[in-house]
Design a protein around this motif. Sequence first.
Motif, PDB file in Angstrom:
ATOM      1  N   GLU A   8      -6.770   0.059   6.310  1.00 15.29           N
ATOM      2  CA  GLU A   8      -7.101   0.707   5.045  1.00 15.29           C
ATOM      3  C   GLU A   8      -7.323   2.214   5.191  1.00 15.29           C
ATOM      4  O   GLU A   8      -7.129   2.971   4.244  1.00 15.29           O
ATOM      5  N   CYS A   9      -7.712   2.658   6.351  1.00 18.47           N
ATOM      6  CA  CYS A   9      -7.997   4.076   6.576  1.00 18.47           C
ATOM      7  C   CYS A   9      -6.731   4.941   6.643  1.00 18.47           C
ATOM      8  O   CYS A   9      -6.777   6.133   6.344  1.00 18.47           O
ATOM      9  N   CYS A  12      -5.617   7.677   4.125  1.00 14.75           N
ATOM     10  CA  CYS A  12      -6.764   7.958   3.254  1.00 14.75           C
ATOM     11  C   CYS A  12      -7.738   8.876   3.997  1.00 14.75           C
ATOM     12  O   CYS A  12      -8.110   9.915   3.508  1.00 14.75           O
ATOM     13  N   LEU A  14     -10.947   8.942   4.657  1.00 14.83           N
ATOM     14  CA  LEU A  14     -12.191   9.372   4.030  1.00 14.83           C
ATOM     15  C   LEU A  14     -13.241   9.478   5.121  1.00 14.83           C
ATOM     16  O   LEU A  14     -13.298   8.633   6.010  1.00 14.83           O
ATOM     17  N   CYS A  50     -18.058   3.500   3.788  1.00 14.25           N
ATOM     18  CA  CYS A  50     -16.612   3.552   3.582  1.00 14.25           C
ATOM     19  C   CYS A  50     -16.264   2.953   2.223  1.00 14.25           C
ATOM     20  O   CYS A  50     -16.405   1.747   2.023  1.00 14.25           O
ATOM     21  N   ILE A  52     -13.477   2.299   0.945  1.00 11.06           N
ATOM     22  CA  ILE A  52     -12.261   1.482   0.909  1.00 11.06           C
ATOM     23  C   ILE A  52     -12.317   0.294   1.879  1.00 11.06           C
ATOM     24  O   ILE A  52     -11.309  -0.332   2.166  1.00 11.06           O
ATOM     25  N   ASN A  93      -4.661  10.414  -0.540  1.00  7.43           N
ATOM     26  CA  ASN A  93      -5.524   9.248  -0.359  1.00  7.43           C
ATOM     27  C   ASN A  93      -5.557   8.320  -1.568  1.00  7.43           C
ATOM     28  O   ASN A  93      -5.554   7.105  -1.407  1.00  7.43           O
ATOM     29  N   GLU A  94      -5.578   8.838  -2.753  1.00  3.77           N
ATOM     30  CA  GLU A  94      -5.605   7.975  -3.942  1.00  3.77           C
ATOM     31  C   GLU A  94      -4.356   7.100  -4.031  1.00  3.77           C
ATOM     32  O   GLU A  94      -4.427   5.924  -4.361  1.00  3.77           O
ATOM     33  N   ARG A  97      -4.587   4.188  -1.241  1.00  5.99           N
ATOM     34  CA  ARG A  97      -5.765   3.313  -1.160  1.00  5.99           C
ATOM     35  C   ARG A  97      -5.443   1.836  -1.320  1.00  5.99           C
ATOM     36  O   ARG A  97      -6.026   0.993  -0.657  1.00  5.99           O
ATOM     37  N   LYS A  98      -4.562   1.496  -2.197  1.00  2.00           N
ATOM     38  CA  LYS A  98      -4.290   0.088  -2.484  1.00  2.00           C
ATOM     39  C   LYS A  98      -3.079  -0.475  -1.734  1.00  2.00           C
ATOM     40  O   LYS A  98      -2.781  -1.652  -1.836  1.00  2.00           O
TER      41      LYS A  98
END
Length: 113
Positions: A8-9, A12, A14, A50, A52, A93-94, A97-98
């Motif tokens: 997931e990172c 992104c 974050l 985190c 996400i 990143n947006e 994210r999914k």
Amino acid sequence: MTYIVKDECIKCKLTDCVEVCPVDCFYEGENMLVINPDECIDCGVCEPECPIDAIVADVDYKGEDKDKWLEVNKDYSKIWPNITKRKEPLPENEKFRKIKNKFNEHFSKNPGK
């Protein structure tokens, strides 16, 4: 036990988790972070930071790719630079994210800047 950063990172990156780590065990790649399992004290303060859900305790992770993520965190924490301060997220990143299973197409071995 250690905490690991997983798929997931990627793309992104974050960094909310970095500022709360009491032992500075995060390392920065071009488009993701990893945790050094030898430095992690298993405190767990990074996991809820985190947004996400990219961080998980290795004992709680039930994915078939658990060993892969343990190795990614271990190997890249040895060669990427340490990160101790929050940074702005990656511009894309947006968008990412999914997206699932980003490793094969989007993982970068390059260190962070």
